[in-house]
Design an enzyme around this catalytic site. Structure first.
Site, PDB file in Angstrom:
ATOM      1  N   GLU A   1       0.842  -1.207   0.000  1.00 25.31           N
ATOM      2  CA  GLU A   1       0.000   0.000   0.000  1.00 25.31           C
ATOM      3  C   GLU A   1       0.872   1.249   0.000  1.00 25.31           C
ATOM      4  OE1 GLU A   1      -2.656  -0.171   3.315  1.00 25.31           O
ATOM      5  OE2 GLU A   1      -3.934  -1.687   2.383  1.00 25.31           O
TER       6      GLU A   1
ATOM      7  N   ARG B   1      -2.075   3.250 -25.286  1.00 24.27           N
ATOM      8  CA  ARG B   1      -2.360   2.415 -26.463  1.00 24.27           C
ATOM      9  C   ARG B   1      -3.761   1.831 -26.427  1.00 24.27           C
ATOM     10  NH1 ARG B   1       2.910  -1.232 -26.261  1.00 24.27           N
ATOM     11  NH2 ARG B   1       2.628  -0.746 -24.051  1.00 24.27           N
ATOM     12  N   GLN B   2      -4.403   1.865 -25.258  1.00 27.20           N
ATOM     13  CA  GLN B   2      -5.785   1.356 -25.169  1.00 27.20           C
ATOM     14  C   GLN B   2      -6.742   2.538 -25.320  1.00 27.20           C
ATOM     15  OE1 GLN B   2      -6.619  -1.567 -22.087  1.00 27.20           O
ATOM     16  NE2 GLN B   2      -4.433  -1.807 -21.741  1.00 27.20           N
TER      17      GLN B   2
ATOM     18  N   LYS C   1       3.144  -2.798 -40.745  1.00 21.80           N
ATOM     19  CA  LYS C   1       3.139  -3.812 -39.687  1.00 21.80           C
ATOM     20  C   LYS C   1       1.699  -4.185 -39.325  1.00 21.80           C
ATOM     21  CE  LYS C   1       2.854  -2.858 -35.108  1.00 21.80           C
ATOM     22  NZ  LYS C   1       3.184  -2.190 -33.840  1.00 21.80           N
TER      23      LYS C   1
ATOM     24  N   ARG D   1      -0.408  -6.522 -36.224  1.00 14.65           N
ATOM     25  CA  ARG D   1      -0.252  -7.283 -34.996  1.00 14.65           C
ATOM     26  C   ARG D   1      -1.495  -8.147 -34.801  1.00 14.65           C
ATOM     27  NH1 ARG D   1       2.756  -6.486 -30.308  1.00 14.65           N
ATOM     28  NH2 ARG D   1       3.345  -4.370 -30.874  1.00 14.65           N
TER      29      ARG D   1
ATOM     30  N   ASP E   1       9.932   4.850 -33.454  1.00 17.92           N
ATOM     31  CA  ASP E   1       8.607   4.473 -32.949  1.00 17.92           C
ATOM     32  C   ASP E   1       8.355   5.237 -31.645  1.00 17.92           C
ATOM     33  OD1 ASP E   1       6.208   3.129 -32.861  1.00 17.92           O
ATOM     34  OD2 ASP E   1       7.073   1.129 -32.925  1.00 17.92           O
TER      35      ASP E   1
ATOM     36  N   THR F   1       7.851  -5.000 -25.952  1.00 16.99           N
ATOM     37  CA  THR F   1       8.456  -6.341 -26.030  1.00 16.99           C
ATOM     38  C   THR F   1       9.599  -6.387 -27.035  1.00 16.99           C
ATOM     39  OG1 THR F   1       6.984  -7.026 -27.828  1.00 16.99           O
ATOM     40  CG2 THR F   1       6.216  -7.416 -25.572  1.00 16.99           C
ATOM     41  N   GLY F   2       9.685  -5.382 -27.885  1.00 15.77           N
ATOM     42  CA  GLY F   2      10.723  -5.365 -28.927  1.00 15.77           C
ATOM     43  C   GLY F   2      10.266  -6.035 -30.212  1.00 15.77           C
TER      44      GLY F   2
HETATM   45  C1  R5P Z   1       2.154   0.332 -31.477  1.00 12.85           C
HETATM   46  O1  R5P Z   1       1.365   0.718 -32.320  1.00 12.85           O
HETATM   47  C2  R5P Z   1       3.265   1.177 -30.944  1.00 12.85           C
HETATM   48  O2  R5P Z   1       3.462   2.320 -31.709  1.00 12.85           O
HETATM   49  C3  R5P Z   1       4.559   0.387 -30.850  1.00 12.85           C
HETATM   50  O3  R5P Z   1       4.945   0.001 -32.149  1.00 12.85           O
HETATM   51  C4  R5P Z   1       4.377  -0.834 -29.995  1.00 12.85           C
HETATM   52  O4  R5P Z   1       3.750  -0.505 -28.806  1.00 12.85           O
HETATM   53  C5  R5P Z   1       5.707  -1.487 -29.719  1.00 12.85           C
HETATM   54  O5  R5P Z   1       5.476  -2.608 -28.916  1.00 12.85           O
HETATM   55  P1  R5P Z   1       6.402  -3.879 -28.998  1.00 12.85           P
HETATM   56  O6  R5P Z   1       7.803  -3.433 -28.701  1.00 12.85           O
HETATM   57  O7  R5P Z   1       5.852  -4.797 -27.954  1.00 12.85           O
HETATM   58  O8  R5P Z   1       6.247  -4.450 -30.380  1.00 12.85           O
END
Ligand code: R5P
Length: 282
Positions: A25, A81-82, A178, A180, A205, A210-211
């Site tokens: 806490e 991001r959400q 990209k 996802r 970016d 996570t990369g």
């Molecule tokens: C997503 O749209 C963001 O701009 C980044 O590309 C993303 O959050 C990167 O996350 P990660 O390193 O897990 O791929």
């Protein structure tokens, strides 16, 4: 970063303390009188995000109960991001964060490179996202000095930010596509012929978490003959084995800002944040 911003703005630091009890806490105590004062509450909400966010809310609530007017300075804004519903049934968590901040007395939010400008529309009080791109460009130019650089955006969402980097740097800009998988989180980059042979590619970016995204982009450009892959981001979260993943993908250099503290947080954004705060009137 709070101390650095206070110095730059010649403002006193508030006497305040967070205490975390053995059971996890938090307790917030302020020792100065804040009634009627404008308080800049500086708290980044990196991992553990919920803990840091809760501390921000706790401090804001207490300080506003004591009569302070709160501007929350949140260099890395968790949950950005959400900002929409991607799959049926998902919550728009950033909207809830906005609601919590308002309930906790936040009157204004200043953050750095929010994931998308649309996210700011979820807040019912004034918000501003400071750009770290000029500081990143300057750092890369002076300390990384890529040879024959090409600047790449891994996805469409971040393309405006990356394009701004390329324009300021004076380097060509390329766009990757990209995608996802929203369930597994797996990242893939669509095939395309890229003009990167023999060049240093700067992948820009907003976040490296996570990369996975930077890895997919780096593998794509290296497989097409790039000389070097450099990963640049604003918020370097590097969760789990992100750094190993980047190394395996031949990313030779990583640069990010100090919105999240860490080994690669070389670029200080406190000047950019302080400059914006100077323009705010009560
Ligand atoms: C997503 O749209 C963001 O701009 C980044 O590309 C993303 O959050 C990167 O996350 P990660 O390193 O897990 O791929």
């Amino acid at each position: 970063m709070g101390r650095s911003i206070a110095e730059k703005l010649s403002l006193p630091l508030l006497g305040a303390e967070f205490r975390v009890f053995p059971d996890g806490e938090s307790k917030f105590t302020v020792s100065d009188k804040v009634s009627g004062k404008n308080v800049l509450l500086v708290q980044s909400t990196y991992h553990p995000a919920d803990h840091h966010l809760f501390q921000l809310l706790l401090a804001s609530h207490h300080l506003s109960e004591e009569g302070a007017k709160i501007t929350a300075v949140v260099p890395y804004l968790a949950y950005a991001r959400q900002d929409k519903q991607f799959l049926p049934g998902e919550g728009v968590t950033l909207g809830f964060v906005a609601h919590l901040m308002r309930s906790a007395g936040v009157r204004r939010l200043v953050t750095v490179d929010i994931h998308s400008a649309e996210g700011l529309a979820l807040f019912s009080f004034p918000t501003y996202s400071v750009s770290a791109i000029p500081s990143l460009v300057e750092y890369v130019r002076e300390n990384v000095s890529p040879k024959d650089p090409v600047v790449i955006s891994p996805d469409f969402g971040g393309s405006k930010r990356t394009e701004a980097f390329a324009a300021l740097y004076g380097a060509p800009f390329l766009q990757l596509a990209k995608t996802r998988d929203r369930v597994s989180g797996e990242v893939t980059v669509a095939d395309s012929k890229l003009e990167v042979k023999g060049k240093d590619v700067v992948i820009v970016d907003d976040i490296i978490s996570t990369g996975g995204t930077a890895r997919a982009a780096a593998e794509k450009v290296m497989s097409q003959g790039a000389r070097r892959a450099i990963a640049v981001c604003v918020h370097g979260l590097f969760v789990g084995s992100a750094l190993d993943i980047l190394e395996k993908a031949s990313v030779k250099t990583v640069v990010c800002t100090n919105t999240v503290p860490g080994r690669f947080s070389q670029v200080d954004v406190s000047d950019a944040v302080a400059s914006h705060l100077r323009t705010i009137e009560d």
